[in-house]
Design an enzyme around this catalytic site. Structure first.
Site, PDB file in Angstrom:
ATOM      1  N   ASP A  13      30.100 -57.044  -4.430  1.00 15.63           N
ATOM      2  CA  ASP A  13      29.341 -56.937  -5.569  1.00 15.63           C
ATOM      3  C   ASP A  13      29.898 -57.147  -7.152  1.00 15.63           C
ATOM      4  OD1 ASP A  13      27.296 -56.238  -4.168  1.00 15.63           O
ATOM      5  OD2 ASP A  13      27.388 -53.928  -4.520  1.00 15.63           O
ATOM      6  N   HIS A  14      31.243 -56.590  -7.162  1.00 15.12           N
ATOM      7  CA  HIS A  14      31.728 -56.643  -8.477  1.00 15.12           C
ATOM      8  C   HIS A  14      32.477 -58.189  -8.812  1.00 15.12           C
ATOM      9  CE1 HIS A  14      30.216 -52.816  -9.295  1.00 15.12           C
ATOM     10  NE2 HIS A  14      30.771 -52.504  -8.359  1.00 15.12           N
ATOM     11  N   ARG A  22      29.410 -63.580 -17.962  1.00 16.29           N
ATOM     12  CA  ARG A  22      29.218 -64.803 -18.705  1.00 16.29           C
ATOM     13  C   ARG A  22      28.069 -65.636 -18.388  1.00 16.29           C
ATOM     14  NH1 ARG A  22      33.671 -66.378 -21.877  1.00 16.29           N
ATOM     15  NH2 ARG A  22      34.410 -64.562 -22.887  1.00 16.29           N
ATOM     16  N   HIS A  47      25.066 -55.547  -2.239  1.00 19.22           N
ATOM     17  CA  HIS A  47      23.990 -54.688  -2.588  1.00 19.22           C
ATOM     18  C   HIS A  47      22.970 -55.531  -3.642  1.00 19.22           C
ATOM     19  CE1 HIS A  47      22.706 -50.600  -4.520  1.00 19.22           C
ATOM     20  NE2 HIS A  47      21.833 -51.383  -4.238  1.00 19.22           N
ATOM     21  N   ARG A  49      20.492 -55.301  -6.064  1.00 24.56           N
ATOM     22  CA  ARG A  49      19.795 -54.059  -6.742  1.00 24.56           C
ATOM     23  C   ARG A  49      18.635 -54.737  -7.354  1.00 24.56           C
ATOM     24  NH1 ARG A  49      23.381 -49.267  -8.276  1.00 24.56           N
ATOM     25  NH2 ARG A  49      21.623 -48.824  -9.293  1.00 24.56           N
ATOM     26  N   HIS A  54      24.310 -57.425 -10.191  1.00 23.68           N
ATOM     27  CA  HIS A  54      25.410 -58.232  -9.882  1.00 23.68           C
ATOM     28  C   HIS A  54      25.016 -59.114  -8.824  1.00 23.68           C
ATOM     29  CE1 HIS A  54      25.098 -54.835  -7.091  1.00 23.68           C
ATOM     30  NE2 HIS A  54      25.751 -53.963  -7.967  1.00 23.68           N
ATOM     31  N   GLU A  74      23.061 -54.181   1.476  1.00 23.81           N
ATOM     32  CA  GLU A  74      22.678 -52.740   0.801  1.00 23.81           C
ATOM     33  C   GLU A  74      21.489 -52.892   0.135  1.00 23.81           C
ATOM     34  OE1 GLU A  74      25.445 -50.650  -1.300  1.00 23.81           O
ATOM     35  OE2 GLU A  74      27.045 -50.829   0.154  1.00 23.81           O
ATOM     36  N   THR A 104      26.333 -46.684 -10.818  1.00 21.11           N
ATOM     37  CA  THR A 104      26.571 -47.080  -9.556  1.00 21.11           C
ATOM     38  C   THR A 104      25.752 -45.902  -8.602  1.00 21.11           C
ATOM     39  OG1 THR A 104      28.222 -47.477  -7.919  1.00 21.11           O
ATOM     40  CG2 THR A 104      28.641 -45.530  -9.499  1.00 21.11           C
ATOM     41  N   GLU A 155      26.127 -43.849   6.823  1.00 23.20           N
ATOM     42  CA  GLU A 155      27.288 -43.926   5.866  1.00 23.20           C
ATOM     43  C   GLU A 155      27.270 -42.846   5.059  1.00 23.20           C
ATOM     44  OE1 GLU A 155      28.252 -47.914   4.341  1.00 23.20           O
ATOM     45  OE2 GLU A 155      29.282 -46.978   2.597  1.00 23.20           O
ATOM     46  N   HIS A 198      32.098 -45.766  -0.888  1.00 22.66           N
ATOM     47  CA  HIS A 198      32.342 -45.421  -2.320  1.00 22.66           C
ATOM     48  C   HIS A 198      33.417 -44.635  -3.028  1.00 22.66           C
ATOM     49  CE1 HIS A 198      30.113 -44.937  -6.276  1.00 22.66           C
ATOM     50  NE2 HIS A 198      29.030 -45.875  -5.320  1.00 22.66           N
ATOM     51  N   GLY A 199      33.748 -45.490  -3.679  1.00 28.06           N
ATOM     52  CA  GLY A 199      34.990 -45.132  -4.432  1.00 28.06           C
ATOM     53  C   GLY A 199      36.354 -45.031  -3.840  1.00 28.06           C
ATOM     54  N   HIS A 221      34.665 -51.784  -5.171  1.00 30.64           N
ATOM     55  CA  HIS A 221      35.055 -51.940  -6.720  1.00 30.64           C
ATOM     56  C   HIS A 221      36.639 -51.824  -6.769  1.00 30.64           C
ATOM     57  CE1 HIS A 221      35.801 -50.028 -10.695  1.00 30.64           C
ATOM     58  NE2 HIS A 221      34.742 -51.072 -10.871  1.00 30.64           N
TER      59      HIS A 221
HETATM   60  N1  PXP Z   1      28.766 -48.323   0.462  1.00 35.50           N
HETATM   61  C1  PXP Z   1      27.900 -48.086  -0.082  1.00 35.50           C
HETATM   62  C2  PXP Z   1      26.601 -47.526   0.490  1.00 35.50           C
HETATM   63  C3  PXP Z   1      27.544 -48.450  -1.440  1.00 35.50           C
HETATM   64  O1  PXP Z   1      26.365 -48.304  -2.089  1.00 35.50           O
HETATM   65  C4  PXP Z   1      28.764 -48.839  -2.194  1.00 35.50           C
HETATM   66  C5  PXP Z   1      28.721 -49.118  -3.852  1.00 35.50           C
HETATM   67  O2  PXP Z   1      27.947 -50.229  -3.966  1.00 35.50           O
HETATM   68  C6  PXP Z   1      29.949 -49.067  -1.541  1.00 35.50           C
HETATM   69  C7  PXP Z   1      30.118 -48.608  -0.282  1.00 35.50           C
HETATM   70  C8  PXP Z   1      31.059 -49.435  -2.196  1.00 35.50           C
HETATM   71  O3  PXP Z   1      31.831 -48.551  -2.860  1.00 35.50           O
HETATM   72  P1  PXP Z   1      32.850 -48.951  -4.208  1.00 35.50           P
HETATM   73  O4  PXP Z   1      32.401 -50.105  -4.729  1.00 35.50           O
HETATM   74  O5  PXP Z   1      33.065 -47.845  -4.954  1.00 35.50           O
HETATM   75  O6  PXP Z   1      34.072 -49.255  -3.227  1.00 35.50           O
END
Ligand code: PXP
Length: 248
Positions: A13-14, A22, A47, A49, A54, A74, A104, A155, A198-199, A221
């Site tokens: 995503d990122h 840009r 994901h 959104r 993104h 996602e 997020t 998850e 996540h994270g 991320h």
């Molecule tokens: N899993 C799920 C379900 C998420 O929503 C996300 C963030 O979009 C991630 C994993 C990945 O999280 P991170 O980008 O913080 O590693």
């Protein structure tokens, strides 16, 4: 006894966040996905959104066309996203809660409060061959509701634990981890495949990688941030190494 394999899903995503800063064509999330594949990822997560902040619709189409790895799509449980998933039929659909104002995904899905609707929502996706995953917190009610929905995968949202570790709040982190571990074992014991995400960073991957009940980690991320300094391939390879070390 050797533990079952642990898959690494790389969330791209990122890369799209940087591109959209840009408004041009680079960096290209498809190129990142191909690099992730070459670096040892087992899957790609993206994901889409509602606000397309993104990943964009054409990214999903290009990923479906361009990668050999399974795509974990996602999305929020909305009619619009369901249509898009039915069009592309990704390997997996991971349902997440979505709030426009959040930076997020802040918490897990309230499966317990929405089980009947989610069950109906998932039926056409299951018929289309998508594997359903529900992104939930460690609350026992959510696991029980995921069973009622018939989801083969949950998850667990481990973001709160990762934040506590990053903030040096070790006692609270230990308590949060204990709750996650209990939930992971309960879900696994009930026959649900367990993923975590996540994270996750180099500092927080080990306890989840070590648990044999966990079959997949989805990480985004941190890897994209680390790639700024080391390149994406080495960042993924290092994460893979830490996962393998922790799994033993
Ligand atoms: N899993 C799920 C379900 C998420 O929503 C996300 C963030 O979009 C991630 C994993 C990945 O999280 P991170 O980008 O913080 O590693």
């Amino acid at each position: 006894m050797t533990k079952p394999p642990l898959r690494l899903g790389v969330n791209i995503d990122h890369v799209a966040t940087l591109r959209n800063a840009r408004g041009g064509d680079y960096p290209d999330p498809l190129r990142a996905a191909l690099m992730a594949e070459a670096a040892g990822a087992d899957g790609i997560t993206a994901h889409l959104r509602e606000d397309r902040r993104h990943i964009r619709d054409d990214d999903i189409a290009r990923l479906m066309e361009g990668i050999a790895l399974p795509l974990n799509f996602e999305m929020a449980a909305t009619a619009e996203m369901q249509q898009i998933a039915l069009l592309h039929r990704p390997h997996a659909v991971c349902l997440v809660p979505e709030r426009r104002e959040e930076r997020t995904t802040e918490g897990g899905l309230d499966v317990a409060g929405d089980a009947n609707r989610l069950r109906e929502f998932c039926a056409p996706l299951v018929d289309a061959g998508c594997r359903i995953s529900l992104f939930i917190g460690h609350d026992a009610r959510q696991i029980e509701a995921a069973l009622r929905v018939g989801a083969p995968v949950v998850e667990f949202h481990v973001g709160h634990y990762c934040d506590l570790v990053a903030e040096g709040r070790h006692d609270e982190a230990a308590r949060e981890l204990a709750q996650l571990e209990r939930a992971i074992r309960d879900a696994h014991g009930a026959g649900i495949e367990v993923h975590c995400g996540h994270g996750i960073s180099y500092d927080t991957v080990a306890p989840f990688a070590a648990m044999e009940e966990v079959r997949e980690l989805n990480i985004g991320h941190f890897l994209i941030c680390e790639a700024v300094f080391t390149g994406l391939g080495p960042a993924i390879a290092e994460m893979r190494r830490l996962m393998d070390d922790a799994r033993g």
